[in-house]
Design a protein around this motif. Structure first.
Motif, mmCIF file in Angstrom:
data_model
loop_
_atom_site.group_PDB
_atom_site.id
_atom_site.type_symbol
_atom_site.label_atom_id
_atom_site.label_comp_id
_atom_site.label_asym_id
_atom_site.label_seq_id
_atom_site.Cartn_x
_atom_site.Cartn_y
_atom_site.Cartn_z
ATOM 1 N N ALA A 17 0.806 -1.220 0.000
ATOM 2 C CA ALA A 17 0.000 0.000 0.000
ATOM 3 C C ALA A 17 0.838 1.269 0.000
ATOM 4 O O ALA A 17 0.292 2.373 0.106
ATOM 5 C CB ALA A 17 -0.908 0.005 1.231
ATOM 6 N N TYR A 18 2.153 1.144 -0.140
ATOM 7 C CA TYR A 18 3.021 2.311 -0.023
ATOM 8 C C TYR A 18 3.202 2.986 -1.379
ATOM 9 O O TYR A 18 3.204 2.351 -2.428
ATOM 10 C CB TYR A 18 4.352 1.909 0.601
ATOM 11 C CG TYR A 18 4.131 1.338 1.983
ATOM 12 C CD1 TYR A 18 3.859 2.168 3.055
ATOM 13 C CD2 TYR A 18 4.104 -0.044 2.189
ATOM 14 C CE1 TYR A 18 3.597 1.649 4.321
ATOM 15 C CE2 TYR A 18 3.839 -0.576 3.443
ATOM 16 C CZ TYR A 18 3.591 0.279 4.503
ATOM 17 O OH TYR A 18 3.311 -0.239 5.740
ATOM 18 N N SER A 19 3.363 4.291 -1.337
ATOM 19 C CA SER A 19 3.429 5.092 -2.555
ATOM 20 C C SER A 19 4.814 5.008 -3.197
ATOM 21 O O SER A 19 5.796 4.609 -2.552
ATOM 22 C CB SER A 19 3.116 6.553 -2.232
ATOM 23 O OG SER A 19 4.146 7.120 -1.437
ATOM 24 N N ASP A 20 4.884 5.423 -4.459
ATOM 25 C CA ASP A 20 6.186 5.512 -5.121
ATOM 26 C C ASP A 20 7.104 6.464 -4.363
ATOM 27 O O ASP A 20 8.317 6.263 -4.319
ATOM 28 C CB ASP A 20 6.014 6.004 -6.562
ATOM 29 C CG ASP A 20 5.451 4.934 -7.480
ATOM 30 O OD1 ASP A 20 5.105 3.846 -6.989
ATOM 31 O OD2 ASP A 20 5.351 5.193 -8.692
ATOM 32 N N GLU A 21 6.533 7.484 -3.759
ATOM 33 C CA GLU A 21 7.336 8.433 -2.980
ATOM 34 C C GLU A 21 7.982 7.734 -1.786
ATOM 35 O O GLU A 21 9.162 7.966 -1.474
ATOM 36 C CB GLU A 21 6.468 9.595 -2.514
ATOM 37 C CG GLU A 21 7.231 10.680 -1.786
ATOM 38 C CD GLU A 21 6.378 11.893 -1.466
ATOM 39 O OE1 GLU A 21 6.946 12.900 -1.017
ATOM 40 O OE2 GLU A 21 5.142 11.822 -1.667
ATOM 41 N N PHE A 221 8.560 -4.105 7.854
ATOM 42 C CA PHE A 221 8.684 -3.393 9.128
ATOM 43 C C PHE A 221 7.456 -2.535 9.384
ATOM 44 O O PHE A 221 6.886 -2.551 10.483
ATOM 45 C CB PHE A 221 9.944 -2.521 9.111
ATOM 46 C CG PHE A 221 10.128 -1.704 10.353
ATOM 47 C CD1 PHE A 221 10.645 -2.268 11.509
ATOM 48 C CD2 PHE A 221 9.765 -0.366 10.370
ATOM 49 C CE1 PHE A 221 10.803 -1.513 12.658
ATOM 50 C CE2 PHE A 221 9.914 0.397 11.519
ATOM 51 C CZ PHE A 221 10.436 -0.182 12.671
ATOM 52 N N HIS A 222 7.035 -1.780 8.380
ATOM 53 C CA HIS A 222 5.890 -0.891 8.558
ATOM 54 C C HIS A 222 4.567 -1.656 8.613
ATOM 55 O O HIS A 222 3.571 -1.138 9.142
ATOM 56 C CB HIS A 222 5.865 0.166 7.456
ATOM 57 C CG HIS A 222 6.945 1.199 7.607
ATOM 58 N ND1 HIS A 222 6.850 2.262 8.470
ATOM 59 C CD2 HIS A 222 8.151 1.318 7.010
ATOM 60 C CE1 HIS A 222 7.946 2.991 8.411
ATOM 61 N NE2 HIS A 222 8.756 2.441 7.538
ATOM 62 N N ASN A 223 4.582 -2.884 8.080
ATOM 63 C CA ASN A 223 3.399 -3.741 8.196
ATOM 64 C C ASN A 223 3.421 -4.586 9.469
ATOM 65 O O ASN A 223 2.519 -5.392 9.693
ATOM 66 C CB ASN A 223 3.299 -4.672 6.986
ATOM 67 C CG ASN A 223 2.878 -3.936 5.727
ATOM 68 O OD1 ASN A 223 2.380 -2.816 5.788
ATOM 69 N ND2 ASN A 223 3.083 -4.569 4.584
ATOM 70 N N ARG A 224 4.483 -4.440 10.269
ATOM 71 C CA ARG A 224 4.663 -5.194 11.513
ATOM 72 C C ARG A 224 4.744 -6.701 11.272
ATOM 73 O O ARG A 224 4.318 -7.504 12.097
ATOM 74 C CB ARG A 224 3.563 -4.861 12.512
ATOM 75 C CG ARG A 224 3.513 -3.372 12.882
ATOM 76 C CD ARG A 224 2.473 -3.079 13.916
ATOM 77 N NE ARG A 224 2.464 -1.638 14.238
ATOM 78 C CZ ARG A 224 1.667 -1.088 15.153
ATOM 79 N NH1 ARG A 224 0.812 -1.848 15.837
ATOM 80 N NH2 ARG A 224 1.716 0.213 15.385
ATOM 81 N N GLU A 227 8.916 -11.228 11.374
ATOM 82 C CA GLU A 227 9.694 -12.407 10.976
ATOM 83 C C GLU A 227 10.204 -12.253 9.546
ATOM 84 O O GLU A 227 11.391 -12.497 9.257
ATOM 85 C CB GLU A 227 8.853 -13.675 11.112
ATOM 86 C CG GLU A 227 9.636 -14.945 10.777
ATOM 87 C CD GLU A 227 8.819 -16.208 10.998
ATOM 88 O OE1 GLU A 227 9.315 -17.291 10.651
ATOM 89 O OE2 GLU A 227 7.681 -16.116 11.528
ATOM 90 N N SER A 228 9.303 -11.839 8.658
ATOM 91 C CA SER A 228 9.711 -11.597 7.271
ATOM 92 C C SER A 228 10.707 -10.441 7.190
ATOM 93 O O SER A 228 11.672 -10.474 6.417
ATOM 94 C CB SER A 228 8.480 -11.288 6.418
ATOM 95 O OG SER A 228 8.840 -11.032 5.075
ATOM 96 N N TYR A 229 10.479 -9.436 8.016
ATOM 97 C CA TYR A 229 11.400 -8.294 8.078
ATOM 98 C C TYR A 229 12.809 -8.753 8.433
ATOM 99 O O TYR A 229 13.797 -8.374 7.778
ATOM 100 C CB TYR A 229 10.887 -7.294 9.107
ATOM 101 C CG TYR A 229 11.927 -6.323 9.626
ATOM 102 C CD1 TYR A 229 12.345 -5.237 8.861
ATOM 103 C CD2 TYR A 229 12.490 -6.492 10.885
ATOM 104 C CE1 TYR A 229 13.298 -4.358 9.338
ATOM 105 C CE2 TYR A 229 13.438 -5.626 11.369
ATOM 106 C CZ TYR A 229 13.840 -4.550 10.598
ATOM 107 O OH TYR A 229 14.790 -3.691 11.076
#
Length: 263
Positions: A17-21, A221-224, A227-229
């Motif tokens: 869901a994160y922007s190109d920015e 990280f931002h999705n919490r 483990e994947s992080y």
């Protein structure tokens, strides 16, 4: 590889869901770190001291912490030995305490500016095209620079003006292009101008996979999704270390180039 290619691959392999920015900002994190710690470029400046004067301005944008060594009357002095010759500083100033007129050549790290995400959206009726310019009567054009490749969209009167073009010069209210780039006329609707993300990234193949690994980690990280992080951070740090070793083996010896993991 260019920045948009990394963004496109990451969005395809890991929809988010994160922007190109946002993604471009994380790419900047990687290249700014690499330019500061591995692939270093230096600038120089010469200061001739005057008796009784101890404080001197550094070049615009250069801070004292960017200085890595100096030549003090022709003798190299490394940063950790600055106190021995009476050199210190802070911010944009350097303090030199000689009792005679001497020459000090400073060698400072050139830092990489962060990559720019620029999206200008006008209000209805604010944009007018000339054959070689775009003019606004509304909000100023900001962060658009000469040689930026931009994409224009939203034109309805002259649809051929919906295109990509390279900025040649301009002001905050008018940006200019090659002659006969556009069809002249005012546009009644909302016009969008976006900078094409064609920044040439520093790291070559096969180590350029670190950009994807870092972006995957930041998304996790931002999705919490910790483990994947952690897994993506490990892969990123491994690739970063491999690149640092490869670069040192194939580049002139630089005692200052050291590798420290971001995480």
């Amino acid at each position: 590889m260019i920045s948009q290619e990394v963004i496109d691959v990451v969005k395809r392999l890991k929809p988010n869901a994160y922007s190109d920015e946002d993604l471009l900002s994380w790419i900047s994190d990687v290249d700014c770190y690499i330019r500061s710690n591995i692939v270093k470029y230096y600038g120089t400046d010469v200061i001739t001291t005057e008796p009784g004067i101890t404080t001197y301005s550094l070049p615009p944008g250069v801070r004292f912490e960017d200085i890595e060594y100096v030549f003090f009357n022709g003798r190299r002095v490394d940063k950790y030995n600055f106190p021995l010759v009476g050199i210190n500083g802070n911010g944009n100033f350097i303090n030199i305490n000689p009792n005679q007129k001497i020459t000090v050549t400073i060698h400072y790290l050139i830092r990489l500016p962060r990559y720019r995400y620029v999206e200008y959206i006008s209000k209805p009726g604010e944009i007018t095209f000339g054959i070689n310019y775009i003019q606004t009567s509304g909000a100023e054009f900001k962060n658009l620079l000469t040689e930026d490749l931009i994409e224009i969209s939203g034109c309805t009167v002259n649809k051929s003006n919906n295109k990509q073009a390279v900025i040649k010069s301009g002001t905050t209210t008018q940006i200019e292009f090659d002659d006969n780039t556009f069809t002249a006329g005012a546009e009644p609707g909302v016009i969008t101008i976006k900078r094409i993300l064609n920044d040439n990234l520093i790291v070559p193949e096969p180590y350029d996979k670190m950009y994807k690994e870092y972006l995957f980690a930041m998304i996790d990280f931002h999705n919490r999704e910790y483990e994947s992080y952690n897994n993506n951070v490990i892969m990123y740090n491994n690739t970063l270390e491999e690149f640092a070793k490869w670069y040192k083996q194939r580049s002139p010896i630089d005692r200052y180039s050291k590798i420290y993991n971001i995480w």
